[in-house]
Structures are given as C-alpha cells and as structure tokens.
Design a protein around this motif. Structure first.
Motif, PDB file in Angstrom:
ATOM      1  N   GLU A   1       4.880 -16.410 -14.415  1.00 37.03           N
ATOM      2  CA  GLU A   1       5.696 -14.927 -14.275  1.00 37.03           C
ATOM      3  C   GLU A   1       4.271 -13.708 -14.272  1.00 37.03           C
ATOM      4  N   ILE A   2       3.532 -13.783 -15.141  1.00 39.53           N
ATOM      5  CA  ILE A   2       2.475 -12.831 -15.215  1.00 39.53           C
ATOM      6  C   ILE A   2       1.695 -12.857 -13.785  1.00 39.53           C
ATOM      7  N   SER A   3       1.460 -14.350 -13.345  1.00 42.08           N
ATOM      8  CA  SER A   3       0.852 -14.502 -12.076  1.00 42.08           C
ATOM      9  C   SER A   3       1.393 -14.018 -10.864  1.00 42.08           C
ATOM     10  N   ALA A   4       2.822 -14.150 -10.878  1.00 40.62           N
ATOM     11  CA  ALA A   4       3.642 -13.496  -9.804  1.00 40.62           C
ATOM     12  C   ALA A   4       3.557 -11.985  -9.719  1.00 40.62           C
ATOM     13  N   LEU A   5       3.594 -11.325 -10.791  1.00 46.38           N
ATOM     14  CA  LEU A   5       3.584 -10.026 -11.008  1.00 46.38           C
ATOM     15  C   LEU A   5       2.012  -9.285 -10.541  1.00 46.38           C
ATOM     16  N   ALA A   6       1.057 -10.120 -11.048  1.00 45.45           N
ATOM     17  CA  ALA A   6      -0.411  -9.932 -10.641  1.00 45.45           C
ATOM     18  C   ALA A   6      -0.315  -9.973  -8.890  1.00 45.45           C
ATOM     19  N   HIS A   7       0.072 -10.989  -8.477  1.00 48.98           N
ATOM     20  CA  HIS A   7       0.191 -11.122  -7.013  1.00 48.98           C
ATOM     21  C   HIS A   7       0.687  -9.918  -6.261  1.00 48.98           C
ATOM     22  N   LYS A   8       2.080  -9.676  -6.799  1.00 54.60           N
ATOM     23  CA  LYS A   8       2.495  -8.309  -6.370  1.00 54.60           C
ATOM     24  C   LYS A   8       1.865  -6.989  -6.175  1.00 54.60           C
ATOM     25  N   ALA A   9       1.133  -6.847  -7.557  1.00 58.63           N
ATOM     26  CA  ALA A   9       0.521  -5.812  -7.658  1.00 58.63           C
ATOM     27  C   ALA A   9      -1.009  -5.563  -6.918  1.00 58.63           C
ATOM     28  N   PHE A  10      -1.544  -6.709  -6.673  1.00 55.06           N
ATOM     29  CA  PHE A  10      -2.722  -6.780  -5.709  1.00 55.06           C
ATOM     30  C   PHE A  10      -2.270  -6.494  -4.351  1.00 55.06           C
ATOM     31  N   GLU A  11      -1.182  -7.070  -3.819  1.00 53.66           N
ATOM     32  CA  GLU A  11      -0.748  -6.931  -2.432  1.00 53.66           C
ATOM     33  C   GLU A  11      -0.246  -5.255  -2.236  1.00 53.66           C
ATOM     34  N   LYS A  12       0.158  -4.855  -3.404  1.00 55.28           N
ATOM     35  CA  LYS A  12       0.386  -3.419  -3.465  1.00 55.28           C
ATOM     36  C   LYS A  12      -0.874  -2.382  -3.151  1.00 55.28           C
ATOM     37  N   GLN A  13      -1.837  -2.888  -3.838  1.00 52.09           N
ATOM     38  CA  GLN A  13      -3.133  -1.956  -3.656  1.00 52.09           C
ATOM     39  C   GLN A  13      -3.791  -2.432  -2.224  1.00 52.09           C
TER      40      GLN A  13
END
Length: 469
Positions: A220-232
């Motif tokens: 779940e943390i990995s998925a949130l990180a993935h989303k945040a990185f793409e947003k950047q």
C-alpha cells in the motif's frame, strides 16, 4: 605505531567498524582499526550523509517553486549546481574528520591499509596490513571484527563509465546538472537519486524489474509512493526489462520492455542502482570456517562467523544494508566480546528509511508478510489529510499504517509515507523493541499539534477507534 598486539582488531572504519571500536574502548578493551580508504565508510563519505545534503538542497528548490499557496512570490529562481554539490562534499568531509577525532580521543590507533586474516599464532589472530599491495604491518589480537562493507552491484552491459552511465558515486558529484536521466532500480538508493534530480528540474524515468517501486515496503505504501512520484512528473516503469544500452555521443538510448512491448528511451545520463555486493575478496577467508552466501558473510545473532573469534558486522554481514544496523551490530559485537550479556540481533526491529519526497519509513513486517505467518491481524490506517499539523504545513499527502496481532496486541509492523516520517518511525521502533502492545500505545499521549498524532490515530484505527477520520 609500535604496538601490534590487541584484544580486538576491527577491519574497516565505516559506521559499523568505528562504532564497534569506540564501544570496545569504552569497555576497556585494547582495540585497533584497520582502514584502507576513509574513516566513516561509504555511508559518511559517499552514501547516507552527502545524499541527505543533496536532497535538502532539492527540497529547498522545490519549495522555492511552490511558494504561492503560502502567500509568497519569487521570480527568476535559480541555483549554482557546483555549490550544491560542494556543500554536500563539505558536510561529508566535516563528519569524516569528526570520526578521526573520536577515535583519537578514545586512544584507538588507526592503521592505514587493507586488513587481511593471516592465520593464528599462539592463540592470537593475525592480521596482515598492506598498502598499495605491499605489507606494512602484521597485527595480532584475540578477536577480529570484519566490517569491510559493500560496493555497488554492476550488471553486464551497464558498467559505470564515469560519463554517461553512473553509479552512486558519479551521481553524487556530477560536473553539470543533466536535463534527463534514467534510474535503473527503485530501491532506496535509486529512488532518492530520482527524487533529487527530479526536484532539481531534470526529466526522470525510473525502471524497476519488480512489479512495484520500493519493493521491500508494504504494498500500500509502494502504491502511494508510485502515485506521488508520477504526480511530480517522473515516469515510472515497473515489471520492466532493460535491453542493450547504446551510447550516442552525449546521450544513451535504453530499450525498456514492459508487458511484452519495448520502447526506447534516450537520456543524457543513466544511474545504475541495482543493489550491492559484499566486500569479501582478499580479506583472508580462504581456508577458514567463515561461510559466504551470495557475497555476504553468514553470522549468528551475536555476529559470530563459523571461525572462532572472528565476527562480521554491517553490509558485509547481510541485509538489511543500513548504517544504523551496522552501528547496532558494532555495539552488540563489542559488548559480547567484552563478556557482557546482550540480546541477539533482531532485524525486525531495524527501521528502514527512504528520504525521497514524500519520505517513506517502516519497521517490522508488511501486511502481506504478517498474513503469511497465519496470524489474525488488526490493521489501522490514518491519512495525513486528517492531521492538523500536516495540513498547516502544506503536506496533507501521507499515510500511517499499523499491523497488529489481533489476539496478543503485538505490534508486528508499522509503515509510513509523508513529510518527516523518517523522524517519526522511531516511536514505533521503541514500542516494538520494548514489546509494547496496542494497550500501551493507546494510552500514550502524543503532543498536539504534531504529525506524530497520526501514529496514535493509526493505532486507534486498528481497533476501530480513530477519532479524526
């Protein structure tokens, strides 16, 4: 240095080795350190510390370009990249000098050279010290700690060349800021470099062979990180295979296959961050009972190898490959040698931190690994969106997740993503080390307003009692 016989010789002066030596000296052991390159090891000179200095600069650059919500305005913001890099090196140099001072203060001699096991004489371990391939001293001691560390893993076809293809070393001291780069590997090292260069303005692509970024973290943390990185603005490619790299003068073209389809990505630089290998060569392991498994020395809970009176700590002794794990092993090892009663190493109590944006931190079992033990779980989650301090700071994106044994209340794991979580995770580490249950954690009072209140809420949430979400 006329003295050559000691109670303990530590081979390697990194965060495991020098800490082991300092603790041994405190315990009145006669100890020496053998170091061939630089005190402080990779962590202080080329890893943990200088990367944090770089990441701090990139955070400032990000904030200067995102001032509007706080009521500020700045025009024509720029940076001197040479000074950014120079500050990182200066921080590292200052702390490396501090290690030397601490050892000198503790009256621990440091032998400049490579240390190598050289047999046993009259019950004493022999260490041959050489410099530039020439013997310079032979030392003896009752006990030896091997703290030789590790180096970057090099994959065929992706060998760092110091120009177009970088290891962590080249990525830390670039001559100029690249406009585009591709990072191979999304573990802590790869993601931290990806975060630094993206926040400094580069176009960044991250390629990961596993099915998710930060693969050792909770899914779940990995998925949130993935989303945040793409947003950047990062491009994240998981489940990917790298083809043969082609150098085109000032750029590199990288074929990347994902789900059976191949695309070619052309960038100015490639960073290879595909793990590490232990430094087990040329340290005299041949003919001993020291066992090596995939370049790492096998040890027990007290850091003992299969060879009597020979210990191994830090990266050379296996995962997790973290400086604080090495330092803890160093203290544990020194105290065991001194005859003190110590608890054996428990790696599930070692926190992991990744200093990307947003930060990621964890300790213990992921939810998936906890389920695999067959236990009945209680899982609590609390988003930063429900935390007043996080919102006031302009950092509402984040999550704290707790994993408990439903029957005993034991904290099995804790996982976080968001601002300052690398500073907060220690609260759960203390709880886990002290074997606190959900009962004690529920009764713990957290100060307001702090982001750490999310930790309390995540505990309450595991039992259906979160108050602010």
């Amino acid at each position: 240095m006329s003295k050559t016989d000691f109670d303990l010789i530590v081979v390697g002066g990194g965060p495991g080795g020098y800490v082991a030596a300092l603790r041994a000296a405190q315990l009145k052991l006669d100890v020496a350190v053998v170091e061939s390159t630089h005190l402080g090891g990779i962590c202080l000179n080329w890893g943990c510390i200088p990367t944090k200095a770089l990441l701090r600069a990139s955070e400032i650059n990000h904030l200067l370009h995102d001032l509007g919500p706080f009521g500020f305005k700045a025009e024509n913001v720029s940076y001197d990249f040479d000074k950014v890099v120079a500050r990182s090196r200066a921080v590292s140099k200052q702390l490396a000098g501090g290690v030397g001072h601490l050892l000198k203060k503790a009256k621990v001699p440091v032998f400049d050279g490579r240390g190598k096991l050289a047999g046993v004489s009259r019950g004493r371990r022999m260490i041959e010290v050489s410099k530039d391939g020439k013997p310079v001293a032979t030392l003896t001691a009752r006990n030896v700690i091997l703290a030789t560390g590790a180096r970057a893993r090099v994959l065929p076809g992706i060998e760092p060349d110091g120009d177009l293809i970088w290891s962590y070393r080249e990525a830390m001291v670039p001559k100029a800021m690249p406009k585009s780069l591709l990072v191979i590997g999304s573990g802590a090292i790869g993601i931290e470099f990806a975060s630094f260069y993206r926040n400094m303005g580069a176009e960044v692509t991250v390629v990961e062979a596993m099915d998710r970024v930060l693969p050792v973290e909770d899914e779940e943390i990995s998925a949130l990180a993935h989303k945040a990185f793409e947003k950047q603005g990062m491009t994240i490619l998981t489940g990917a295979k790298i083809g043969t790299l082609r150098k085109n003068g000032a750029t590199v073209t990288v074929p990347v296959e994902v789900a059976g389809k191949t695309r070619e990505i052309t960038v100015e630089k490639v960073i290879s961050a595909v793990g590490i290998v232990g430094n087990v060569e040329d340290i005299g392991l041949e003919g001993t009972k020291v066992e090596v498994d995939r370049t790492h020395i096998k040890v027990d809970g007290y850091c003992r190898t299969g060879e009597p009176n020979v210990y191994a700590i830090g990266d050379v002794a296996g995962a997790p490959w973290l400086a604080h794990k090495a330092s803890h092993e160093g203290v544990l090892c020194a105290e065991h040698i001194a005859g003190r009663e110590v608890h054996p190493m428990d790696v599930t109590n070692i926190p992991g931190c990744t200093y990307c944006r947003p930060q990621v931190a964890s300790v213990g079992l992921t939810e998936a690994k906890a389920k695999a033990t067959g236990r009945t779980l209680r899982v609590g989650k609390f988003p930063f969106m429900g935390n007043g301090k996080a919102i006031a700071m302009g950092e509402p994106e984040g999550l704290v997740k707790t994993v408990f044994d439903a029957e005993t209340g034991e904290l099995l794991g804790a996982h976080m993503i968001g601002a300052e979580v690398t500073e907060m995770i220690q609260g759960y580490v203390v709880a886990k080390t002290g074997e606190l249950t959900e009962g004690e954690l529920k009764e713990t009072v957290f100060p307001h307003p702090t982001i750490s209140e999310s930790m309390h809420e995540a505990v309450l949430a595991a039992w259906g009692g979160a108050l602010h979400f």
